[in-house]
Write an enzyme that holds these catalytic residues in place. Structure first.
Site, PDB file in Angstrom:
ATOM      1  N   PRO A 106       5.510  -3.790  10.015  1.00  0.00           N
ATOM      2  CA  PRO A 106       4.120  -3.002   9.778  1.00  0.00           C
ATOM      3  C   PRO A 106       3.068  -3.540   8.930  1.00  0.00           C
ATOM      4  CG  PRO A 106       6.462  -2.411   8.715  1.00  0.00           C
ATOM      5  CD  PRO A 106       6.572  -3.317   9.524  1.00  0.00           C
ATOM      6  N   ASN A 107       2.203  -3.254   9.185  1.00  0.00           N
ATOM      7  CA  ASN A 107       0.772  -3.599   8.515  1.00  0.00           C
ATOM      8  C   ASN A 107       0.252  -5.100   8.455  1.00  0.00           C
ATOM      9  OD1 ASN A 107       0.238  -0.765   7.263  1.00  0.00           O
ATOM     10  ND2 ASN A 107       2.270  -1.485   6.091  1.00  0.00           N
ATOM     11  N   ARG A 139      -7.386  -6.664   4.438  1.00  0.00           N
ATOM     12  CA  ARG A 139      -7.459  -6.393   3.118  1.00  0.00           C
ATOM     13  C   ARG A 139      -6.538  -7.271   2.416  1.00  0.00           C
ATOM     14  NH1 ARG A 139      -5.719  -0.433   2.211  1.00  0.00           N
ATOM     15  NH2 ARG A 139      -6.192  -1.084  -0.059  1.00  0.00           N
ATOM     16  N   TYR A 169      -2.550 -12.242   1.309  1.00  0.00           N
ATOM     17  CA  TYR A 169      -2.035 -12.504   2.700  1.00  0.00           C
ATOM     18  C   TYR A 169      -3.117 -13.475   3.447  1.00  0.00           C
ATOM     19  CZ  TYR A 169       1.130  -8.770   1.707  1.00  0.00           C
ATOM     20  OH  TYR A 169       2.266  -7.993   1.193  1.00  0.00           O
ATOM     21  N   ASN A 218       8.561 -11.864  10.746  1.00  0.00           N
ATOM     22  CA  ASN A 218       8.300 -11.315   9.487  1.00  0.00           C
ATOM     23  C   ASN A 218       8.390  -9.753   9.823  1.00  0.00           C
ATOM     24  OD1 ASN A 218       6.982 -10.399   7.235  1.00  0.00           O
ATOM     25  ND2 ASN A 218       5.348 -11.722   7.660  1.00  0.00           N
ATOM     26  N   ALA A 238       7.539  -4.939   5.501  1.00  0.00           N
ATOM     27  CA  ALA A 238       8.376  -4.072   4.486  1.00  0.00           C
ATOM     28  C   ALA A 238       9.758  -3.873   4.862  1.00  0.00           C
ATOM     29  CB  ALA A 238       7.445  -2.852   3.929  1.00  0.00           C
ATOM     30  N   HIS A 273      13.121  -5.466   3.439  1.00  0.00           N
ATOM     31  CA  HIS A 273      13.841  -5.080   2.220  1.00  0.00           C
ATOM     32  C   HIS A 273      14.435  -3.662   2.482  1.00  0.00           C
ATOM     33  CE1 HIS A 273      10.852  -7.992   1.043  1.00  0.00           C
ATOM     34  NE2 HIS A 273       9.841  -7.165   1.161  1.00  0.00           N
ATOM     35  N   ASP A 275      21.074  -5.650  12.023  1.00  0.00           N
ATOM     36  CA  ASP A 275      22.011  -5.283  13.136  1.00  0.00           C
ATOM     37  C   ASP A 275      21.677  -5.868  14.341  1.00  0.00           C
ATOM     38  OD1 ASP A 275      24.183  -4.318  11.182  1.00  0.00           O
ATOM     39  OD2 ASP A 275      23.552  -2.206  11.842  1.00  0.00           O
ATOM     40  N   GLU A 319      13.417 -16.465   9.726  1.00  0.00           N
ATOM     41  CA  GLU A 319      12.555 -15.384   8.859  1.00  0.00           C
ATOM     42  C   GLU A 319      11.066 -16.215   8.183  1.00  0.00           C
ATOM     43  OE1 GLU A 319      14.504 -14.639   5.378  1.00  0.00           O
ATOM     44  OE2 GLU A 319      13.666 -12.771   4.861  1.00  0.00           O
ATOM     45  N   HIS A 362       7.877 -15.064   5.672  1.00  0.00           N
ATOM     46  CA  HIS A 362       6.890 -13.991   4.736  1.00  0.00           C
ATOM     47  C   HIS A 362       5.754 -14.896   4.394  1.00  0.00           C
ATOM     48  CE1 HIS A 362       9.952 -11.202   4.927  1.00  0.00           C
ATOM     49  NE2 HIS A 362      10.887 -12.007   4.402  1.00  0.00           N
ATOM     50  N   SER A 420       3.608 -14.290   2.033  1.00  0.00           N
ATOM     51  CA  SER A 420       3.576 -14.318   0.349  1.00  0.00           C
ATOM     52  C   SER A 420       4.768 -14.907  -0.036  1.00  0.00           C
ATOM     53  CB  SER A 420       3.184 -12.894  -0.141  1.00  0.00           C
ATOM     54  OG  SER A 420       4.262 -12.059   0.097  1.00  0.00           O
ATOM     55  N   ARG A 422       7.468 -11.883  -6.441  1.00  0.00           N
ATOM     56  CA  ARG A 422       6.704 -10.483  -6.157  1.00  0.00           C
ATOM     57  C   ARG A 422       7.834  -9.406  -6.968  1.00  0.00           C
ATOM     58  NH1 ARG A 422       3.776  -9.482  -1.225  1.00  0.00           N
ATOM     59  NH2 ARG A 422       2.819  -7.516  -2.106  1.00  0.00           N
ATOM     60  N   ARG A 461      11.261  -6.369  -3.620  1.00  0.00           N
ATOM     61  CA  ARG A 461      11.090  -7.295  -2.689  1.00  0.00           C
ATOM     62  C   ARG A 461      12.059  -8.402  -2.626  1.00  0.00           C
ATOM     63  NH1 ARG A 461       5.888  -5.758  -0.336  1.00  0.00           N
ATOM     64  NH2 ARG A 461       4.704  -5.021  -1.986  1.00  0.00           N
TER      65      ARG A 461
HETATM   66  O1  CA2 Z   1       4.744 -11.903   2.640  1.00  0.00           O
HETATM   67  C1  CA2 Z   1       5.090 -11.161   3.787  1.00  0.00           C
HETATM   68  O2  CA2 Z   1       4.818 -11.690   4.674  1.00  0.00           O
HETATM   69  C2  CA2 Z   1       5.472  -9.784   3.680  1.00  0.00           C
HETATM   70  O3  CA2 Z   1       6.511  -9.564   4.897  1.00  0.00           O
HETATM   71  C3  CA2 Z   1       4.507  -8.717   4.314  1.00  0.00           C
HETATM   72  C4  CA2 Z   1       4.833  -7.314   3.948  1.00  0.00           C
HETATM   73  C5  CA2 Z   1       5.639  -6.992   2.583  1.00  0.00           C
HETATM   74  O4  CA2 Z   1       5.840  -5.875   2.527  1.00  0.00           O
HETATM   75  C6  CA2 Z   1       6.614  -7.974   2.330  1.00  0.00           C
HETATM   76  O5  CA2 Z   1       7.186  -7.535   0.983  1.00  0.00           O
HETATM   77  C7  CA2 Z   1       6.165  -9.488   2.206  1.00  0.00           C
HETATM   78  C8  CA2 Z   1       3.454  -6.423   3.967  1.00  0.00           C
HETATM   79  C9  CA2 Z   1       2.739  -6.741   4.994  1.00  0.00           C
HETATM   80  C10 CA2 Z   1       1.277  -6.106   4.843  1.00  0.00           C
HETATM   81  O6  CA2 Z   1       0.145  -6.773   5.256  1.00  0.00           O
HETATM   82  C11 CA2 Z   1      -0.860  -6.547   4.869  1.00  0.00           C
HETATM   83  C12 CA2 Z   1      -1.976  -7.525   5.493  1.00  0.00           C
HETATM   84  C13 CA2 Z   1      -3.186  -7.133   5.366  1.00  0.00           C
HETATM   85  C14 CA2 Z   1      -3.718  -6.141   4.380  1.00  0.00           C
HETATM   86  C15 CA2 Z   1      -2.558  -5.284   3.831  1.00  0.00           C
HETATM   87  C16 CA2 Z   1      -1.348  -5.417   4.180  1.00  0.00           C
END
Ligand code: CA2
Length: 148
Positions: A9-10, A17, A22, A73, A76, A79, A86, A97, A99, A101, A106, A110
């Protein structure tokens, strides 16, 4: 060698953003970068992104017999999702895996990675370059027969 690169997601919002966390490359730019890097290393890649946990489980299940491994990846869901853990265990494909960031520096929520428990490669905090690094490390393990 064919790997499936899955994003949760996202991550479709990459570059839109929070560039401080990121980076500035957008999702399609990331795909092109990773596809090119992997192709140079003889690794074919397919990409999938979803904001929905069940869709991610479906695509992991469907990867069996079609791919040599998975780079994931889970965003969220990393976590929270025992369902993704599974699914990765069920298909028993070698998995890496990623990530973008450095989640280790953090928030406390996380600090647990369920999906990571099914992965034999972990690349954390290397920005979008981490996808290519993870793919190459995973391919090397698979080629050496060091599957997890
Ligand atoms: O660091 C990572 O790749 C994460 O998997 C990114 C997730 C975060 O929930 C994990 O804890 C770490 C969030 C992805 C959100 O991606 C965005 C990208 C651009 C703008 C806003 C969010």
């Amino acid at each position: 060698m064919k790997l499936l690169v899955i994003n949760g997601p996202n991550l479709n919002l990459l570059g839109v953003r929070e560039p401080g966390i990121y980076g500035t490359l957008d999702y399609n730019g990331m795909i092109e970068l990773v596809r090119t890097e992997c192709a140079e290393a003889g690794i074919e890649t397919d990409f999938y992104q979803s904001n929905h946990e069940g869709d991610l489980v479906d695509v992991i299940q469907d990867a069996r017999g079609k791919f040599d491994g998975i780079v994931i990846n889970p965003g969220a869901y990393t976590h929270t999702s025992i369902a993704i853990l599974d699914a990765l265990k069920a298909v028993a494909l070698p998995a890496a895996e990623v990530h973008i960031s450095d989640v280790t520096k953090r928030e406390p929520f996380r600090q647990i990675s369920y999906a990571g428990m099914a992965c034999c490669v972990h690349v954390i905090g290397q920005g979008v370059a981490g996808y290519g690094m993870a793919a190459r490390q995973l391919a090397e393990k698979i080629q050496k027969g060091q599957v997890c």
